[in-house]
Design a protein around this motif. Structure first.
Motif, PDB file in Angstrom:
ATOM      1  N   LYS A 325      55.781 -11.749   9.347  1.00 51.73           N
ATOM      2  CA  LYS A 325      54.326 -11.751   9.369  1.00 51.73           C
ATOM      3  C   LYS A 325      53.756 -11.315   8.015  1.00 51.73           C
ATOM      4  O   LYS A 325      52.790 -11.882   7.518  1.00 51.73           O
ATOM      5  CB  LYS A 325      53.847 -10.802  10.471  1.00 51.73           C
ATOM      6  N   GLY A 329      51.464 -13.533   5.482  1.00 54.33           N
ATOM      7  CA  GLY A 329      50.188 -13.041   4.987  1.00 54.33           C
ATOM      8  C   GLY A 329      50.149 -13.065   3.464  1.00 54.33           C
ATOM      9  O   GLY A 329      49.140 -13.438   2.864  1.00 54.33           O
ATOM     10  N   THR A 373      46.370  -4.184   8.045  1.00 54.10           N
ATOM     11  CA  THR A 373      44.915  -4.151   8.135  1.00 54.10           C
ATOM     12  C   THR A 373      44.297  -4.785   6.882  1.00 54.10           C
ATOM     13  O   THR A 373      43.349  -5.574   6.973  1.00 54.10           O
ATOM     14  CB  THR A 373      44.431  -2.692   8.275  1.00 54.10           C
ATOM     15  N   ARG A 376      44.277  -8.528   6.842  1.00 53.82           N
ATOM     16  CA  ARG A 376      43.209  -9.114   7.646  1.00 53.82           C
ATOM     17  C   ARG A 376      41.908  -9.168   6.843  1.00 53.82           C
ATOM     18  O   ARG A 376      41.189 -10.157   6.872  1.00 53.82           O
ATOM     19  CB  ARG A 376      43.021  -8.267   8.916  1.00 53.82           C
ATOM     20  N   GLU A 377      41.651  -8.082   6.117  1.00 56.48           N
ATOM     21  CA  GLU A 377      40.439  -8.059   5.282  1.00 56.48           C
ATOM     22  C   GLU A 377      40.546  -9.068   4.146  1.00 56.48           C
ATOM     23  O   GLU A 377      39.573  -9.734   3.793  1.00 56.48           O
ATOM     24  CB  GLU A 377      40.226  -6.661   4.687  1.00 56.48           C
ATOM     25  N   ALA A 379      41.855 -11.804   4.064  1.00 53.22           N
ATOM     26  CA  ALA A 379      41.715 -13.194   4.492  1.00 53.22           C
ATOM     27  C   ALA A 379      40.325 -13.727   4.166  1.00 53.22           C
ATOM     28  O   ALA A 379      40.130 -14.933   4.038  1.00 53.22           O
ATOM     29  CB  ALA A 379      41.995 -13.312   5.989  1.00 53.22           C
TER      30      ALA A 379
END
Length: 465
Positions: A325, A329, A373, A376-377, A379
């Motif tokens: 993962k 990312g 975390t 995710r930001e 992205a």
RNA sequence: GGCGGAGUAGCCAAGUGGUAAGGCAAUGGUUUGCAAAACCGUCAUUCGAGGGUUCGAUUCCCUCCUCCGCCUCCA
């Protein structure tokens, strides 16, 4: 960075004493067999520690010894019918190979005990001259604990019910050496028949150095009488590190280590790892189960170094997915950055919290959480912000020593002709939308040990393990 | 027995005097003939048990339970 110090029991900022290079020593392995993952928890965390300092811009000098003479190395080399040096050289090589697989940076200096016997003898001579050590009749030399008032400060000996005088009676009968007080520890061991050819000349006769002495002597040789940090597994706090402090401070003066960094032991399946329980894993054992060293590394940094870490095979599987993962990312973030963009590394962008965690008592699990975390930001970022985020991510991964898996490398496996024919037949049936036959054929393939996965324009065959 | 550490969802595991990160697993949906993969969601009224302090505690204090480490050469 801030780090907990065992001696003062407080978090303290780390600053190099000499203002330029952070100099630290780690107790290395005793090379009489393969290191297990418990040993590697310590070495991996020490590696993350060093990488974090370096990523933060601090230069380091990392010294880690190899213990190549002690009871076990001598005993097992004799069992193996090899000379001590031949035996330990082989296990040292194995250790180095494992370290490389785990992505451990090699220490700048890696001294061995046998190569530093003169330094150890010299240190003993000074201790005797200063009245901190004495030779016994059999030619052994002991450190006189009563001569060093500071003894026990690291492990808080005075708060424990360890009565150094009292224990003497209970154990003196089984003691093989002649000491004034049982708590005195050996600096030089007189030669015994079972040592075979493994002995050296000294002013006190033939023998070999005691285990605690090598670290003190090598530290003096490479780091002097005062240095920045000393590290090892918690089990070494007493007596090993306590004895080192006594030897070094008495022989050299100086304050010895300014900071003590101890890594807590690993548990396996909730309990102590042991051969008899069959849960003492080496990298090789885990490789045989299909797990890579990097997956092991991920598990090992998945818990804070001062808490017990419960190692399970399930967590290893989890590590594989987590690494995949992360890799994905990272790829997605990299895809947003123009090739050739100069990656700025001034700050960590969305990964600032992760970096802060790492610098706050080496909180590796906090840092891993922060990376997910941050991903995710990230992205939502583009352009220069995405480039900066990517730079931050890369620095963080380097600090953690994580190497991400490449994109699903397709393994070329030999596909038996009958399997291939069956698959082709099914593919045709599927194209003809003959679902019933298609499913029957897939069932047959499954029975042969192959799973068939349909793509848009092609299919993939996978051996069922 | 002494000293030290730990108990957070099925598993691994952060964190904080102000109402529980992250990963795995699981599960719902989209998609796919069905699967797989992928993508989008869901997933601890609760932090070993019981008291206390506090406006408020998982976080501080006390008691208890369980587990782990060290107690002379085990990372």
């Amino acid at each position: 960075m801030r780090l907990f110090d065992t001696l003062t029991r407080t978090d303290r900022d780390l600053r190099p004493i000499d203002g330029t290079t952070f100099r630290f020593y780690c107790c290395g392995p005793t090379v009489y067999g393969p290191a297990h993952i418990g040993n590697f928890r310590t070495f991996v965390l020490q590696d993350v520690f060093r990488r974090t300092l370096e990523t933060g811009g601090t230069r380091t000098l990392h010294v880690r010894n190899i213990t190549d003479v002690d009871d076990k190395t001598i005993r097992d080399s004799q069992k193996a019918g090899k000379s001590l040096s031949e035996f330990t050289a082989a296990w040292t090589a194995k250790f180095h190979a494992d370290c490389e697989k785990l992505g451990l940076l090699p220490p700048h200096i890696e001294p061995g005990a046998v190569a530093h016997i003169p330094q150890q003898i010299d240190m003993i001579a000074r201790l005797i001259a200063k009245g901190h050590a004495y030779a016994s009749e059999d030619g052994s030399v002991y450190f006189k604990i009563s001569s060093f008032p500071g003894y026990g400060s690291l492990s808080r000996l005075d708060e424990r019910e360890l009565d150094l005088g009292k224990t003497q009676n209970a154990r003196s009968s089984s003691d093989e050496y002649e000491k004034d007080s049982l708590s005195d520890f050996v600096l030089w061991k007189a030669r015994r028949p079972e040592d075979g050819e493994n002995f050296w000349q000294s002013p006190w006769g033939e023998g070999r150095p005691g285990w605690h002495l090598e670290c003190s002597a090598m530290i003096e040789e490479y780091l002097g009488d005062s240095f920045d940090l000393h590290s090892g597994g918690v089990d070494l706090v007493f007596p090993h590190h306590e004895n080192e402090i006594a030897q070094s401070q008495c022989a050299c003066g100086g304050h010895f280590a300014a900071h003590w960094f101890h890594i807590t032991h690993l548990l396996v399946d909730g309990g102590k790892m042991s051969k008899s329980l069959g849960n003492l894993y080496t990298l090789e054992d885990l490789a045989a189960k299909g797990f890579s060293a990097m997956e092991v590394r991920y598990v090992l940094i998945g818990a804070h170094y001062r808490k017990p870490l419960n190692f399970t095979l399930e967590s290893l599987s989890g590590a594989r997915e987590a690494l995949a993962k992360l890799a994905k990312g990272a790829r997605q973030l990299a895809a947003k950055v123009e090739p050739g963009t100069l990656l700025s590394s001034a700050d960590f962008g969305p990964f600032q919290n992760a970096w802060n965690s790492l610098n706050n008592d080496l909180n590796t699990p906090g840092a891993l959480g922060g990376i997910f975390t941050g991903l995710r930001e990230a992205a939502h970022l583009s352009g220069a912000e995405a480039a900066a985020a990517l730079a931050g991510l890369n620095r963080l991964l380097r600090a953690l020593g994580l190497t991400l898996p490449e994109e699903a490398a397709v393994e070329s496996v030999e596909i038996p002709a009958d399997v291939h024919a069956l698959a082709e037949k099914r593919w045709q049936a599927r194209l003809a939308k003959n679902w019933a036959e298609s499913d029957v054929l897939r069932g047959q393939l499954t029975e042969l040990g192959w799973s068939m996965k349909d793509g848009k324009d092609s299919y993939a065959l996978e051996k069922i393990s």
